[in-house]
Every structure is written in C-alpha cells, then in structure tokens.
Scaffold this motif. Structure first.
Motif, short mmCIF file in Angstrom:
data_model
loop_
_atom_site.label_atom_id
_atom_site.label_comp_id
_atom_site.label_asym_id
_atom_site.label_seq_id
_atom_site.Cartn_x
_atom_site.Cartn_y
_atom_site.Cartn_z
N ALA A 81 0.83 -1.20 0.00
CA ALA A 81 0.00 0.00 0.00
C ALA A 81 0.86 1.25 0.00
N ALA A 82 0.59 2.11 -0.90
CA ALA A 82 1.30 3.37 -0.99
C ALA A 82 0.29 4.41 -1.43
N ALA A 83 0.71 5.64 -1.37
CA ALA A 83 -0.27 6.70 -1.66
C ALA A 83 -0.46 6.84 -3.17
N LEU A 84 -0.79 5.75 -3.80
CA LEU A 84 -1.09 5.80 -5.22
C LEU A 84 -2.59 5.91 -5.37
N VAL A 85 -2.99 6.80 -6.20
CA VAL A 85 -4.41 7.06 -6.30
C VAL A 85 -4.80 7.04 -7.75
N PHE A 86 -5.91 6.46 -8.01
CA PHE A 86 -6.40 6.50 -9.37
C PHE A 86 -7.37 7.65 -9.51
N ILE A 87 -6.95 8.69 -10.20
CA ILE A 87 -7.88 9.80 -10.42
C ILE A 87 -7.95 10.11 -11.90
N GLN A 107 -9.06 0.63 6.07
CA GLN A 107 -8.68 1.69 7.02
C GLN A 107 -7.20 2.03 6.88
N ALA A 108 -6.37 0.99 6.71
CA ALA A 108 -4.94 1.21 6.50
C ALA A 108 -4.71 1.96 5.19
N ALA A 109 -5.51 1.62 4.19
CA ALA A 109 -5.36 2.27 2.89
C ALA A 109 -5.64 3.77 3.00
N ASP A 122 -4.03 11.42 8.78
CA ASP A 122 -5.20 11.82 9.57
C ASP A 122 -6.50 11.63 8.78
N ASN A 123 -6.44 10.82 7.73
CA ASN A 123 -7.64 10.63 6.89
C ASN A 123 -8.84 10.22 7.76
N VAL A 124 -9.87 11.02 7.69
CA VAL A 124 -11.00 10.84 8.59
C VAL A 124 -11.73 9.51 8.35
N TRP A 125 -11.59 8.97 7.14
CA TRP A 125 -12.36 7.76 6.80
C TRP A 125 -11.80 6.50 7.44
N GLN A 126 -10.59 6.59 8.02
CA GLN A 126 -10.07 5.42 8.76
C GLN A 126 -10.91 5.15 10.01
N ASN A 127 -11.77 6.09 10.38
CA ASN A 127 -12.61 5.92 11.57
C ASN A 127 -13.97 5.30 11.25
#
Ligand code: HEC
Length: 459
Positions: free
Chosen positions: A12-18, A362-364, A371-376
């Motif tokens: 997992a790395a901060a790779l994002v498909f946009i 959540q790890a992703a 601090d990504n809020v969606w991990q909560n």
C-alpha cells in the motif's frame, strides 16, 4: 490494469487512481474490482460484481464492492458544486495532504458526492407536484429561513428526521419512540439522499404522485458491467451533534466526517445550525447481479461495544457509557426521560471477513494522509439476496443492522435485516420506502402496518 493503480495490502502506498475513468453519466468506467484483498481508490461507483455467479457470489467480493462504492460516494465533490453527484477528480477521498504553510491539513469542507444527491424531501412534495430539477439547490423550510440567512454554508441542507421511520409513519404524534440519543442528550439526525437515476425514474414516471403508482410495476434501473447504464443508488445517513468543549462528552471533531447543517425539530418548530458528525451510513445500490439490491451499511468505529465481548478498555463510545452499566440496553427513550442517553450495544458482532476488509481499507485511507477521517469508519456488512429467491429468504448474511439506524431492530429475527424488512413491507415498490412518502398518503400508513403485525414499532 492500464490506467489504474491497483494496490495490494502489502505494498500500500499513496497511489491514487484519479484518471479519466469515464464520465459518470455517459461513459462507464471499464470493469474493475479485483480479487480480494486488492482495493482501488476511484471516484467511480463500481457498476456491479465482476463475476456473475448468480446467488453463489462470494462475500469477500461483495464486501470489496461495498467499500469501493463507499470510497466513490464519499469522494469530495467540487465546492461549491453545480451538478449533483459528480466527484472532484482533482481530489481524493479524505482530501490531499499538503504539508507546509497554507497546506490542506484538514478535511476539505465537503460536500462528498452522496451528500450532493437530491434530498427525498425535495422529491416527494405535498401537494404532489413535479419536483425541481435534479441540480436545483435544496429547499429551506420556512421555519429555517432566518437561521439559513445567518448561516449560508449550513443552509446548504436541512435535516428534519430524528426517528428511523419518519413522515410516512407519523400517523399521529407518536413518532418519538425510535429516536437515538447520544451521551450529551442530543438526538441523532437522519436523512435520505437519492441519485440522479432514482430521481429520473420517479420523475419520468410521475411516481412522486402516489396515484400514479397504482397498478404500476416499479423497477428501478440497475447498473451493470456490460452496459453503459448507471444504476440507482440510495443513501441513508445518521449524524450526531458534535459535542463541543464543555459538554458532558466532548467529541474530537477530527475523528468524524463533519458537516455544517441546519436541523429542524418539527415537534418544537425550532431550527438551529449544528456541526454534525457522521455516525452511520446505509448505501443501497441496484445492479444486474443484485436485483434485490446490495445493502451495505457503515458505521463510525466508536459507536457502541459488542454485547458479546463487552466494552473495550480506554474506549469512549458515542452511544454507550461505562458509567451506566445498569442501564437498559437498546431501549428507546421514554416519555419521562426523553433526552436520557440511549445505552447502545451491538447485538450481532462484525464477522471476520468484514473485519479483515475493514483493516485493509482503514490502513489504505491512512496511506493517503495519516489523519484521513475515513479510517474511523467500518463496514458492518453488506447484505444481498438470491436472484430467484422470494424476498427476505435466504439472504446473505441473514440479518444485518446498523447500531445508529436499526438500534432497536438488531436481534436476528424477522423483519430485522435490510432485505427482510424492505422486502416484506416495500415489495410493491421494488424495496423502496420513499415512494410510500408520495402524496396523497395512503390510509394505511406504515406505522399501522408495523403496529398491526406486532412488530417493532416506533413506540
Ligand atoms: C424494520 C424495518 C427496516 C429495516 C430492518 C431496515 N430498514 Fe431501511 N427503511 C425502513 C423504512 C420504514 C424506511 C423509510 C423511512 C422514512 O423515510 O422515514 C427505510 C429507509 C431506508 C433507506 C432510504 C431509501 C428507502 O428505501 O426508503 C435506505 C437506503 C435504507 N432504508 C437502507 C437500509 C439498510 C441498508 C438496512 C439494513 C442494514 C435497512 N434499511 C434496514 C425500514 C427498515
């Protein structure tokens, strides 16, 4: 894989498909969803399961589908937005982290994609006239106009529901029994948002007038991986009022996805502006493989302890107090103590499959920003029914409940469970209860149906 980043848990790395995965209305994204445990960050709601295995689909794939839909629906929308339901493809779920001066250290102010969907109260009007166009701004109830003028940001939307069953069930002034009260004595607020496909189907068939529903076979459009057609998506959300410093249980707002909104208490006529934190989210979508819809439900991780394992040490729950060990559990507020906090516990524990998937996602989220809020947030589970099975049985899983939305309907017994209840009471409207809100209201209000059958009614 061309044009996509597929990220395995281990790497997992901060790779994002946009990238351009297709325009939401016209070009379907190419089929995605990969063998678990992979996941994809994409602002496009998956159209369906990849493999059409009929009723034998595997739950890990269903859970991934649910999470990928959650990601797309909680993707930031442009702010301000002009078109509902369109993601900001320059952003990412939770918002980009830009360190340094002026960097975005907080969540984007929202809204997310699903929050821009049309509010049910702007579709089902009394008298039943054609609703405003899909993209028109949300209406402000007259009782909120002054507050709205003073708080233009919060006025983007107004929440008026504080029971699981709302308008349709208000045959008399008895609808308060299903409220959920947080540790600060504040009611939880609910809302229902509907996507463009839902809206178009209702408006084209003039189903916002209940008389046009008579004798009509109702079948909302389903999305599929083989056609370009987008599908029907419905969201029901539960929000708590964020406890400010000085309240009995102050909340850490950075642990919640928050929004400024107006809330209108129709019992008192009082309208106020509030900072709300997301605590529960139902995501329901219709696909070719899931003609009885896919019923995914998500919660804030700190809502309530499990009844079997009990409260965890050093955990503060949104809807449970350790100091109240003798309090009755999962019991609606009473007339004598209407704002006493509800003591909530999870009756059916989250199964291992969903728990594993939650840990992965959540790890992703953290790889995007720590601090990504969606991990909560977590998936409780995603329920689906067999294509040919009669509604309600057998469903996978058999029962499903969200502690903030089905607080008092958690036991593994019919009609608890999404398909169980929607299939039993809304079979004539393709599992949809909103159509029942259409005016003129039928004489048999839903409350009566629930009461007559001796089922968990709002009282
Ligand atoms: C005991 C009955 C019952 C159960 C169980 C139930 N619901 Fe509902 N649901 C309702 C009713 C009634 C409404 C309409 C409430 C209103 O508009 O006031 C509703 C509304 C909704 C809506 C808004 C769209 C619609 O169809 O009206 C969604 C989405 C939804 N429920 C999802 C779920 C999910 C997901 C689950 C399971 C985790 C679930 N429901 C469990 C009764 C139920």
């Amino acid at each position: 894989m061309a044009g996509k980043y597929v990220i395995a848990a281990a790497t997992a790395a901060a790779l994002v498909f946009i990238g351009n995965a297709g325009n939401a209305q016209n070009n379907p994204p190419t089929i995605r969803q990969f063998d678990p445990p992979f996941y994809v960050f994409s602002p496009d709601v998956p159209r369906d399961m990849t493999a059409n295995t009929g009723t034998q689909v595997n739950q890990p794939y269903v859970d991934s589908l649910a999470w990928d839909a959650f990601i797309a629906l909680n993707w930031p929308a442009p702010n301000p937005f002009t078109q509902r339901g369109v993601p900001d493809r320059q952003n990412v779920i939770g918002g980009f982290y830009q360190p340094g001066e002026g960097g975005g250290k907080t969540m984007p102010a929202g809204p997310t994609v699903w929050e821009t969907f049309k509010d049910t109260n702007d579709i089902y009007l009394d008298p039943p006239v054609k609703p405003t166009a899909f993209d028109v701004a949300e209406s402000v109830p007259p009782a909120c106009r002054n507050v709205a003028a003073a708080n233009p940001v919060a006025a983007r939307r107004t929440l008026i529901m504080k029971t699981k069953f709302d308008d349709v069930l208000r045959s008399n002034k008895q609808a308060d029994g299903n409220r959920l009260v947080d540790q600060n004595g504040q009611d939880v607020w609910y809302e229902v948002k509907l996507n463009r496909v839902y809206y178009d189907y209702v408006v084209q068939n003039r189903l916002y007038d209940s008389r046009n529903q008579i004798g009509k076979t109702i079948a909302f459009p389903a999305s599929s991986n083989v056609t370009a057609a987008p599908g029907t998506i419905k969201v029901k959300a539960a929000w708590k009022v964020i406890g400010l410093p000085g309240t009995k249980q102050p909340d850490d707002p950075t642990k919640f996805y928050t929004t400024q909104a107006l809330v209108l208490d129709r019992d008192t006529g009082k309208c106020s502006q509030q900072l709300l934190g997301l605590v529960g989210l139902h995501v329901v979508m219709k696909t070719i493989i899931f003609p009885q819809w896919l019923w995914a439900t998500f919660e804030h991780v700190a809502n309530a302890p499990d009844q079997t394992s009990g409260p965890q040490p050093n955990t503060t729950y949104n809807f449970y107090s350790g100091a109240c060990a003798n309090c009755a559990v999962n019991t609606p507020p009473t007339k004598t103590q209407p704002q006493a906090p509800t003591q909530v516990m999870r009756v059916v524990p989250i199964d291992n499959l969903a728990a594993q998937k939650n840990a992965l996602y959540q790890a992703a989220f953290k790889t995007l920003r720590s601090d990504n809020v969606w991990q909560n947030y977590m998936l409780v589970d995603a329920q689906w029914g067999g294509k040919t099975a009669s509604p309600s049985i057998p469903n996978q899983p058999s029962f499903l409940a969200n502690t903030t939305l089905e607080t008092y309907l958690q036991a593994a017994t019919n009609p608890n469970g999404c398909i169980n209840c929607h299939g039993a009471f809304a079979a004539g409207t393709d599992f949809d209860f909103q159509l029942t809100n259409a005016y003129p209201h039928s004489k048999t209000l839903l409350l009566d149906m629930f009461r007559v059958r001796g089922l968990a009614s709002p009282r």
